[in-house]
Design a protein around this motif. Sequence first.
Motif, PDB file in Angstrom:
ATOM      1  N   ALA A   1    -126.830   0.682  33.422  1.00  0.00           N
ATOM      2  CA  ALA A   1    -127.881   1.153  32.508  1.00  0.00           C
ATOM      3  C   ALA A   1    -127.533   2.527  31.939  1.00  0.00           C
ATOM      4  CB  ALA A   1    -129.223   1.200  33.236  1.00  0.00           C
ATOM      5  N   ALA A   2    -126.997   3.402  32.786  1.00  0.00           N
ATOM      6  CA  ALA A   2    -126.593   4.727  32.304  1.00  0.00           C
ATOM      7  C   ALA A   2    -125.456   4.616  31.301  1.00  0.00           C
ATOM      8  CB  ALA A   2    -126.184   5.601  33.488  1.00  0.00           C
ATOM      9  N   GLU A   3    -124.511   3.735  31.541  1.00  0.00           N
ATOM     10  CA  GLU A   3    -123.416   3.529  30.589  1.00  0.00           C
ATOM     11  C   GLU A   3    -123.940   3.021  29.250  1.00  0.00           C
ATOM     12  OE1 GLU A   3    -119.864   2.388  33.787  1.00  0.00           O
ATOM     13  OE2 GLU A   3    -121.003   0.829  32.772  1.00  0.00           O
ATOM     14  N   THR A   4    -124.944   2.154  29.293  1.00  0.00           N
ATOM     15  CA  THR A   4    -125.534   1.649  28.050  1.00  0.00           C
ATOM     16  C   THR A   4    -126.217   2.764  27.268  1.00  0.00           C
ATOM     17  OG1 THR A   4    -125.877  -0.530  29.073  1.00  0.00           O
ATOM     18  CG2 THR A   4    -127.148  -0.018  27.088  1.00  0.00           C
ATOM     19  N   GLU A   5    -126.980   3.592  27.957  1.00  0.00           N
ATOM     20  CA  GLU A   5    -127.646   4.713  27.292  1.00  0.00           C
ATOM     21  C   GLU A   5    -126.622   5.685  26.707  1.00  0.00           C
ATOM     22  OE1 GLU A   5    -130.746   5.065  26.685  1.00  0.00           O
ATOM     23  OE2 GLU A   5    -131.606   3.462  27.893  1.00  0.00           O
ATOM     24  N   LEU A   6    -125.573   5.948  27.473  1.00  0.00           N
ATOM     25  CA  LEU A   6    -124.549   6.870  26.983  1.00  0.00           C
ATOM     26  C   LEU A   6    -123.825   6.302  25.773  1.00  0.00           C
ATOM     27  CD1 LEU A   6    -122.961   9.490  27.356  1.00  0.00           C
ATOM     28  CD2 LEU A   6    -121.472   8.288  28.954  1.00  0.00           C
ATOM     29  N   ALA A   7    -123.536   5.005  25.797  1.00  0.00           N
ATOM     30  CA  ALA A   7    -122.885   4.380  24.644  1.00  0.00           C
ATOM     31  C   ALA A   7    -123.764   4.475  23.399  1.00  0.00           C
ATOM     32  CB  ALA A   7    -122.555   2.922  24.960  1.00  0.00           C
TER      33      ALA A   7
ATOM     34  N   ALA B   1    -125.985   6.823  22.833  1.00  0.00           N
ATOM     35  CA  ALA B   1    -125.959   8.232  22.414  1.00  0.00           C
ATOM     36  C   ALA B   1    -124.689   8.537  21.633  1.00  0.00           C
ATOM     37  CB  ALA B   1    -126.071   9.138  23.640  1.00  0.00           C
ATOM     38  N   TYR B   2    -123.559   8.018  22.093  1.00  0.00           N
ATOM     39  CA  TYR B   2    -122.299   8.242  21.376  1.00  0.00           C
ATOM     40  C   TYR B   2    -122.329   7.575  19.998  1.00  0.00           C
ATOM     41  CZ  TYR B   2    -119.534  10.476  25.038  1.00  0.00           C
ATOM     42  OH  TYR B   2    -119.019  11.376  25.945  1.00  0.00           O
ATOM     43  N   ALA B   3    -122.942   6.401  19.901  1.00  0.00           N
ATOM     44  CA  ALA B   3    -123.019   5.730  18.608  1.00  0.00           C
ATOM     45  C   ALA B   3    -123.842   6.548  17.615  1.00  0.00           C
ATOM     46  CB  ALA B   3    -123.618   4.337  18.784  1.00  0.00           C
ATOM     47  N   ILE B   4    -124.964   7.101  18.081  1.00  0.00           N
ATOM     48  CA  ILE B   4    -125.788   7.944  17.205  1.00  0.00           C
ATOM     49  C   ILE B   4    -125.017   9.189  16.787  1.00  0.00           C
ATOM     50  CG2 ILE B   4    -127.910   9.288  17.068  1.00  0.00           C
ATOM     51  CD1 ILE B   4    -129.123   7.374  19.108  1.00  0.00           C
ATOM     52  N   TRP B   5    -124.330   9.802  17.741  1.00  0.00           N
ATOM     53  CA  TRP B   5    -123.570  11.009  17.444  1.00  0.00           C
ATOM     54  C   TRP B   5    -122.430  10.727  16.476  1.00  0.00           C
ATOM     55  CZ3 TRP B   5    -123.817  16.045  17.570  1.00  0.00           C
ATOM     56  CH2 TRP B   5    -122.643  16.798  17.505  1.00  0.00           C
TER      57      TRP B   5
ATOM     58  N   ARG C   1    -131.246  10.065  24.851  1.00  0.00           N
ATOM     59  CA  ARG C   1    -130.456   8.998  25.485  1.00  0.00           C
ATOM     60  C   ARG C   1    -129.659   9.541  26.668  1.00  0.00           C
ATOM     61  NH1 ARG C   1    -131.089   3.484  24.011  1.00  0.00           N
ATOM     62  NH2 ARG C   1    -131.711   3.377  21.825  1.00  0.00           N
ATOM     63  N   CYS C   2    -129.075  10.714  26.500  1.00  0.00           N
ATOM     64  CA  CYS C   2    -128.309  11.317  27.603  1.00  0.00           C
ATOM     65  C   CYS C   2    -129.223  11.639  28.783  1.00  0.00           C
ATOM     66  CB  CYS C   2    -127.606  12.577  27.116  1.00  0.00           C
ATOM     67  SG  CYS C   2    -126.284  12.278  25.906  1.00  0.00           S
ATOM     68  N   ALA C   3    -130.418  12.134  28.490  1.00  0.00           N
ATOM     69  CA  ALA C   3    -131.361  12.439  29.563  1.00  0.00           C
ATOM     70  C   ALA C   3    -131.768  11.169  30.305  1.00  0.00           C
ATOM     71  CB  ALA C   3    -132.590  13.144  28.993  1.00  0.00           C
ATOM     72  N   GLU C   4    -131.942  10.083  29.583  1.00  0.00           N
ATOM     73  CA  GLU C   4    -132.309   8.824  30.225  1.00  0.00           C
ATOM     74  C   GLU C   4    -131.169   8.298  31.091  1.00  0.00           C
ATOM     75  OE1 GLU C   4    -134.461   5.451  31.341  1.00  0.00           O
ATOM     76  OE2 GLU C   4    -135.020   7.420  30.558  1.00  0.00           O
ATOM     77  N   ALA C   5    -129.930   8.463  30.632  1.00  0.00           N
ATOM     78  CA  ALA C   5    -128.784   8.062  31.457  1.00  0.00           C
ATOM     79  C   ALA C   5    -128.758   8.846  32.765  1.00  0.00           C
ATOM     80  CB  ALA C   5    -127.482   8.276  30.682  1.00  0.00           C
ATOM     81  N   GLY C   6    -128.977  10.145  32.692  1.00  0.00           N
ATOM     82  CA  GLY C   6    -129.016  10.950  33.905  1.00  0.00           C
ATOM     83  C   GLY C   6    -130.182  10.587  34.796  1.00  0.00           C
TER      84      GLY C   6
ATOM     85  N   ALA D   1    -113.350  14.344  21.580  1.00  0.00           N
ATOM     86  CA  ALA D   1    -112.447  13.326  22.118  1.00  0.00           C
ATOM     87  C   ALA D   1    -113.239  12.229  22.826  1.00  0.00           C
ATOM     88  CB  ALA D   1    -111.450  13.961  23.081  1.00  0.00           C
ATOM     89  N   ARG D   2    -114.270  12.587  23.534  1.00  0.00           N
ATOM     90  CA  ARG D   2    -115.089  11.591  24.233  1.00  0.00           C
ATOM     91  C   ARG D   2    -115.800  10.680  23.237  1.00  0.00           C
ATOM     92  NH1 ARG D   2    -116.836  14.064  29.772  1.00  0.00           N
ATOM     93  NH2 ARG D   2    -115.680  16.018  29.866  1.00  0.00           N
ATOM     94  N   SER D   3    -116.282  11.279  22.148  1.00  0.00           N
ATOM     95  CA  SER D   3    -116.953  10.475  21.127  1.00  0.00           C
ATOM     96  C   SER D   3    -115.972   9.516  20.455  1.00  0.00           C
ATOM     97  CB  SER D   3    -117.595  11.394  20.088  1.00  0.00           C
ATOM     98  OG  SER D   3    -118.152  10.669  19.026  1.00  0.00           O
TER      99      SER D   3
END
Length: 535
Positions: free
Chosen positions: A173-179, A181-185, A209-214, A472-474
Amino acid sequence: MTSSRIRGRPRRATAHIWVWVTHALLGAVVGTGGLVLPVMTVGAQDPVPVAAVVTAASAPTAATGPATSAASAAQQGGTSTADLVLPLVALVAAVGLAGYGYLRRTRRARTRTTPGTVSAAPPTPTPADSERQARAALVLADDCVRTSREELSFVQARFTDTGTEPFVHALRAAETELAAAYAIWRRYEEGMPQDPVARRQALVGVVGRCAEAGRRLDAEAPALDRLRDLAGAGLRPALEIAETRFRDLTAETVTAQDTLAALHDRYAHSAAEPVTGWLEQAKDRLVFATSRLNEARQAADMDEADKMDRTDSADSAGGAGESDGADGTAEAAGRLRAGEAAVAQAAVLVGAVERLAVELREAADLVPAALTGAEAKLAEARQGRTRTPLTIGEQHARLAHAVGVLAAVREELTSGPYDPLDALRRITRAVERLEVGGSGVLDAAAWLTARSSVAGAEDFVTVHRAAVGPQARSQLAAAVRALATADAARADTVSREARETAERDVRAHGNASADMDADSAPSYGGPRTRGRLVA
């Protein structure tokens, strides 16, 4: 302490201003009156009645009569200096009190800890501030996901899938939220949306999204601690798993050295360049892991040997011995986590060498078939069977480029060591520009090169994440999305850009290693819980 009623009521700054203004005016009036009053009574003809009474004792003598008469005449003829002293003192005192009150209220307003007048709407952050906040949130959430993934691998090695299912689910679930967030960014970086308000909302979405992943990871961290029980009976089994992985990895490192030497002998230098120096970094992490695991083992052995002594100390000192034992166990758990993190990163480095060797063998086997498939596509292009209409000049230019690429690859095959993955990449890109569609063998070649590039960038970011920034992460996240949607060409291009950006970050910050600078390492969890074992 300020009561709730007072805290809930906003302070009236204007009322305070009017208070000290009124004080100042009142003091000025009093002082002015004191100055004017003596002047107004100078010309009065009627003396004060009490002053007219002259006693016999106060009558002038023969010796002092002339002097006393002169002084009296002077006092009756004008205002004395003593009459002006009292009004001046009153005026100065009033002004001083008013100034003191103003300075006191100003100082108290500046150093106030309780809220003063609260604005109805909080100040809106600038776009630059919002971008910085979004970048920081992306990096932190990405680190939390990667750290959680590392520790979870050790947990899964000891417990069944059923026991670890909640933690795996939270990580996914955290990976999904992070993905997301990266798509929006990523869209934000590309200029979408263009409306300023919508762009600000996009940044809010990234942070949310990042806060929800955490939050997902934080929610499961206490349960994982209870399952592992590193503060109790679970410490020794966890140590045994980490030490077993360490011994296996040490043997795999020796094998990987032979594999890397074979790559240098068989292929061109560029073929093995993505993993150059990685085994040396793996050895550094293994040395670090050796130190931390030994310290954890010694702390665990000492804790077990001294358990009886601590119990006796607790009986005589009211529980102090038990507290000391808890501190020792926590220290051992922190050392264990540091060792686990180092072993996990060393495994990534060693595994990258073996994975690259497999990919190069697959690419070398696929190159002849890819050349044949490319020749067939050249024939289709010459017949004008393109998906997109091209001008005659453009078609001839692309055909000439493809013919040149295929000829260069054939020459490399017969002239000596070459880079099979690079050869496949050039073949597939040359054919892609012909706009004649793909084929089975060329699609397989494109998929192999893209998968290799994405995996290499992923491994690099994982082991150097302490120095890798959000760009680079994005880019890596975009490459992963492209690979999942079968857009191999884009995945290959963007992942190579991510690797280049990450390498620049590492060169700028030094060869930083993730979580290798402390006596412990972050654990499974989000921003609130991941540092619970860090010394």
